[in-house]
Scaffold this motif. Structure first.
Motif, PDB file in Angstrom:
ATOM      1  N   GLY A  45       9.713  -4.869 -21.370  1.00 62.26           N
ATOM      2  CA  GLY A  45       9.496  -6.222 -20.868  1.00 62.26           C
ATOM      3  C   GLY A  45      10.538  -6.590 -19.845  1.00 62.26           C
ATOM      4  N   GLY A  46      10.186  -6.511 -18.599  1.00 63.82           N
ATOM      5  CA  GLY A  46      11.144  -6.844 -17.547  1.00 63.82           C
ATOM      6  C   GLY A  46      10.501  -6.801 -16.195  1.00 63.82           C
ATOM      7  N   GLY A  47      11.304  -6.982 -15.212  1.00 66.33           N
ATOM      8  CA  GLY A  47      10.836  -7.048 -13.836  1.00 66.33           C
ATOM      9  C   GLY A  47      11.401  -8.299 -13.224  1.00 66.33           C
ATOM     10  N   GLY A  48      10.597  -9.003 -12.488  1.00 63.07           N
ATOM     11  CA  GLY A  48      11.054 -10.231 -11.865  1.00 63.07           C
ATOM     12  C   GLY A  48       9.962 -10.840 -11.032  1.00 63.07           C
ATOM     13  N   ALA A  49      10.145 -12.077 -10.667  1.00 60.37           N
ATOM     14  CA  ALA A  49       9.126 -12.798  -9.892  1.00 60.37           C
ATOM     15  C   ALA A  49       8.881 -12.154  -8.534  1.00 60.37           C
ATOM     16  CB  ALA A  49       9.548 -14.263  -9.722  1.00 60.37           C
ATOM     17  N   ASP A  50       9.956 -11.796  -7.827  1.00 61.55           N
ATOM     18  CA  ASP A  50       9.792 -11.262  -6.476  1.00 61.55           C
ATOM     19  C   ASP A  50       9.056  -9.932  -6.447  1.00 61.55           C
ATOM     20  OD1 ASP A  50      11.214 -13.327  -4.965  1.00 61.55           O
ATOM     21  OD2 ASP A  50      12.977 -12.617  -6.039  1.00 61.55           O
ATOM     22  N   ILE A  51       9.244  -9.123  -7.465  1.00 67.26           N
ATOM     23  CA  ILE A  51       8.562  -7.825  -7.504  1.00 67.26           C
ATOM     24  C   ILE A  51       7.262  -7.886  -8.300  1.00 67.26           C
ATOM     25  CG2 ILE A  51      10.656  -6.485  -7.083  1.00 67.26           C
ATOM     26  CD1 ILE A  51      10.759  -5.853 -10.104  1.00 67.26           C
TER      27      ILE A  51
ATOM     28  N   LYS B 291       0.816  -1.221   0.000  1.00 67.97           N
ATOM     29  CA  LYS B 291       0.000   0.000   0.000  1.00 67.97           C
ATOM     30  C   LYS B 291       0.846   1.267   0.000  1.00 67.97           C
ATOM     31  CE  LYS B 291      -4.052  -2.077   0.464  1.00 67.97           C
ATOM     32  NZ  LYS B 291      -4.517  -2.632  -0.765  1.00 67.97           N
ATOM     33  N   GLU B 292       2.151   1.123   0.282  1.00 66.83           N
ATOM     34  CA  GLU B 292       3.044   2.274   0.259  1.00 66.83           C
ATOM     35  C   GLU B 292       3.280   2.698  -1.193  1.00 66.83           C
ATOM     36  OE1 GLU B 292       6.623   1.116   2.304  1.00 66.83           O
ATOM     37  OE2 GLU B 292       5.484   0.433   4.052  1.00 66.83           O
ATOM     38  N   LYS B 293       3.589   3.957  -1.392  1.00 70.74           N
ATOM     39  CA  LYS B 293       3.880   4.469  -2.733  1.00 70.74           C
ATOM     40  C   LYS B 293       5.266   3.998  -3.157  1.00 70.74           C
ATOM     41  CE  LYS B 293       3.763   7.203  -6.369  1.00 70.74           C
ATOM     42  NZ  LYS B 293       3.232   6.665  -7.588  1.00 70.74           N
ATOM     43  N   HIS B 294       5.332   3.244  -4.241  1.00 69.92           N
ATOM     44  CA  HIS B 294       6.598   2.801  -4.837  1.00 69.92           C
ATOM     45  C   HIS B 294       6.733   3.480  -6.193  1.00 69.92           C
ATOM     46  CE1 HIS B 294       5.954  -0.468  -1.921  1.00 69.92           C
ATOM     47  NE2 HIS B 294       7.245  -0.695  -2.018  1.00 69.92           N
ATOM     48  N   VAL B 295       7.826   4.192  -6.400  1.00 73.61           N
ATOM     49  CA  VAL B 295       8.033   4.816  -7.708  1.00 73.61           C
ATOM     50  C   VAL B 295       8.567   3.813  -8.711  1.00 73.61           C
ATOM     51  CG1 VAL B 295       8.295   7.158  -6.821  1.00 73.61           C
ATOM     52  CG2 VAL B 295      10.325   5.720  -7.107  1.00 73.61           C
ATOM     53  N   ALA B 296       9.238   2.763  -8.219  1.00 80.09           N
ATOM     54  CA  ALA B 296       9.780   1.727  -9.097  1.00 80.09           C
ATOM     55  C   ALA B 296      10.324   0.585  -8.257  1.00 80.09           C
ATOM     56  CB  ALA B 296      10.889   2.285  -9.988  1.00 80.09           C
TER      57      ALA B 296
ATOM     58  N   GLY C 244      15.418  -4.771 -18.451  1.00 77.24           N
ATOM     59  CA  GLY C 244      14.104  -4.921 -19.045  1.00 77.24           C
ATOM     60  C   GLY C 244      13.143  -4.082 -18.223  1.00 77.24           C
ATOM     61  N   ILE C 245      12.205  -3.433 -18.870  1.00 80.19           N
ATOM     62  CA  ILE C 245      11.339  -2.455 -18.205  1.00 80.19           C
ATOM     63  C   ILE C 245       9.875  -2.809 -18.436  1.00 80.19           C
ATOM     64  CG2 ILE C 245      10.794   0.010 -17.987  1.00 80.19           C
ATOM     65  CD1 ILE C 245      13.438   0.381 -19.806  1.00 80.19           C
ATOM     66  N   SER C 246       9.106  -2.900 -17.369  1.00 83.23           N
ATOM     67  CA  SER C 246       7.652  -3.079 -17.468  1.00 83.23           C
ATOM     68  C   SER C 246       6.972  -1.858 -16.876  1.00 83.23           C
ATOM     69  CB  SER C 246       7.199  -4.334 -16.713  1.00 83.23           C
ATOM     70  OG  SER C 246       7.601  -5.490 -17.395  1.00 83.23           O
ATOM     71  N   GLY C 247       6.171  -1.238 -17.696  1.00 81.99           N
ATOM     72  CA  GLY C 247       5.429  -0.052 -17.287  1.00 81.99           C
ATOM     73  C   GLY C 247       4.582   0.387 -18.459  1.00 81.99           C
ATOM     74  N   THR C 248       4.017   1.554 -18.350  1.00 75.51           N
ATOM     75  CA  THR C 248       3.255   2.093 -19.467  1.00 75.51           C
ATOM     76  C   THR C 248       4.228   2.416 -20.603  1.00 75.51           C
ATOM     77  OG1 THR C 248       3.490   4.404 -18.783  1.00 75.51           O
ATOM     78  CG2 THR C 248       1.597   3.172 -17.863  1.00 75.51           C
TER      79      THR C 248
ATOM     80  N   LYS D 204       2.037  -5.977 -10.765  1.00 74.85           N
ATOM     81  CA  LYS D 204       0.591  -6.139 -10.997  1.00 74.85           C
ATOM     82  C   LYS D 204      -0.186  -4.928 -10.494  1.00 74.85           C
ATOM     83  CE  LYS D 204       0.669 -11.139 -10.961  1.00 74.85           C
ATOM     84  NZ  LYS D 204       0.418 -12.355 -10.178  1.00 74.85           N
ATOM     85  N   ASP D 205       0.370  -4.230  -9.504  1.00 71.89           N
ATOM     86  CA  ASP D 205      -0.265  -3.011  -8.988  1.00 71.89           C
ATOM     87  C   ASP D 205       0.048  -1.784  -9.839  1.00 71.89           C
ATOM     88  OD1 ASP D 205      -1.371  -4.403  -6.871  1.00 71.89           O
ATOM     89  OD2 ASP D 205       0.066  -3.675  -5.384  1.00 71.89           O
ATOM     90  N   GLY D 206       0.837  -1.964 -10.898  1.00 70.36           N
ATOM     91  CA  GLY D 206       1.159  -0.845 -11.778  1.00 70.36           C
ATOM     92  C   GLY D 206       2.461  -0.143 -11.452  1.00 70.36           C
ATOM     93  N   VAL D 207       3.280  -0.709 -10.559  1.00 70.37           N
ATOM     94  CA  VAL D 207       4.569  -0.101 -10.231  1.00 70.37           C
ATOM     95  C   VAL D 207       5.540  -0.333 -11.388  1.00 70.37           C
ATOM     96  CG1 VAL D 207       6.551  -0.201  -8.640  1.00 70.37           C
ATOM     97  CG2 VAL D 207       4.218  -0.367  -7.745  1.00 70.37           C
ATOM     98  N   LEU D 208       6.247   0.701 -11.802  1.00 71.55           N
ATOM     99  CA  LEU D 208       7.285   0.583 -12.812  1.00 71.55           C
ATOM    100  C   LEU D 208       8.289  -0.460 -12.325  1.00 71.55           C
ATOM    101  CD1 LEU D 208       8.738   1.679 -15.388  1.00 71.55           C
ATOM    102  CD2 LEU D 208       9.843   3.339 -13.873  1.00 71.55           C
ATOM    103  N   SER D 209       8.520  -1.501 -13.110  1.00 71.79           N
ATOM    104  CA  SER D 209       9.360  -2.611 -12.673  1.00 71.79           C
ATOM    105  C   SER D 209      10.454  -2.895 -13.683  1.00 71.79           C
ATOM    106  CB  SER D 209       8.512  -3.867 -12.468  1.00 71.79           C
ATOM    107  OG  SER D 209       7.560  -3.657 -11.445  1.00 71.79           O
TER     108      SER D 209
END
Length: 179
Positions: free
Chosen positions: A117-123, A68-73, A88-92, A128-133
């Protein structure tokens, strides 16, 4: 801003490639920023997730406690410790394009490939909440020679690659925390 990797070491090796190196990259990235006296506008939190391989409990627990905290990435390192290539970058589409503009900053580290296209399993719960990953992408050409095998040991980690990946993660974390 979250950076991290995961500790599993449940397999036949000691887990240096999957994913002790990723944990060390995140720790070293934070240490590097501190050593350089770089204090971004937003907090950079190092998270060493657990149990990625058998239920993603660490990522889910982090999300339950801090989602619930604000995460910028969020940045995760989980593809071994080869020479850095980029992220790899996942976002808008707009977020991906904004991060891609920073590619020249990473050329000296060999990490200037910033692709969608990026991110990771742990994040992934944050993603899924829309955080830049972002997922740190080192050269993974030998990753599956070591991954989940008795050969996944510390002596296979190249210190130069580890340091340059950590520097790339530190730079990206700083840029995103300042954005």
């Amino acid at each position: 801003m979250v950076i991290g990797g995961h500790i599993d070491s449940w397999d036949v090796g000691d887990g240096s490639t999957d994913d002790g190196g990723g944990c060390m990259m995140a720790i070293e990235a934070a240490a590097l920023l501190k050593e350089l006296g770089l204090v971004p506008r937003r907090t950079i939190r190092v998270v060493l997730f657990t149990n990625e391989e058998n239920g993603l409990r660490g990522g889910k627990a982090y999300h339950a406690a801090h989602g619930k905290e604000k995460h910028v990435a969020a940045i995760e390192a989980d593809t071994g410790s080869g020479a850095p290539r980029g992220f790899g970058i996942s976002g808008t589409p707009e977020e991906v394009a904004a991060v891609q503009r920073f590619a020249p900053l990473f050329e000296g580290l060999g990490a200037s490939v910033l692709e969608a296209g990026g991110g990771g399993a742990d994040i992934s719960p944050l993603t899924k909440d829309g955080v830049l990953s972002l997922g740190l992408h080192p050269d993974a050409s030998a990753y599956f020679d070591l991954h989940h095998s008795p050969a996944d040991t510390f002596d296979k980690i190249d210190p130069d690659h580890l340091e340059r990946n950590a520097a790339a993660m530190a730079l990206m974390a700083f840029v995103l925390a300042e954005r």
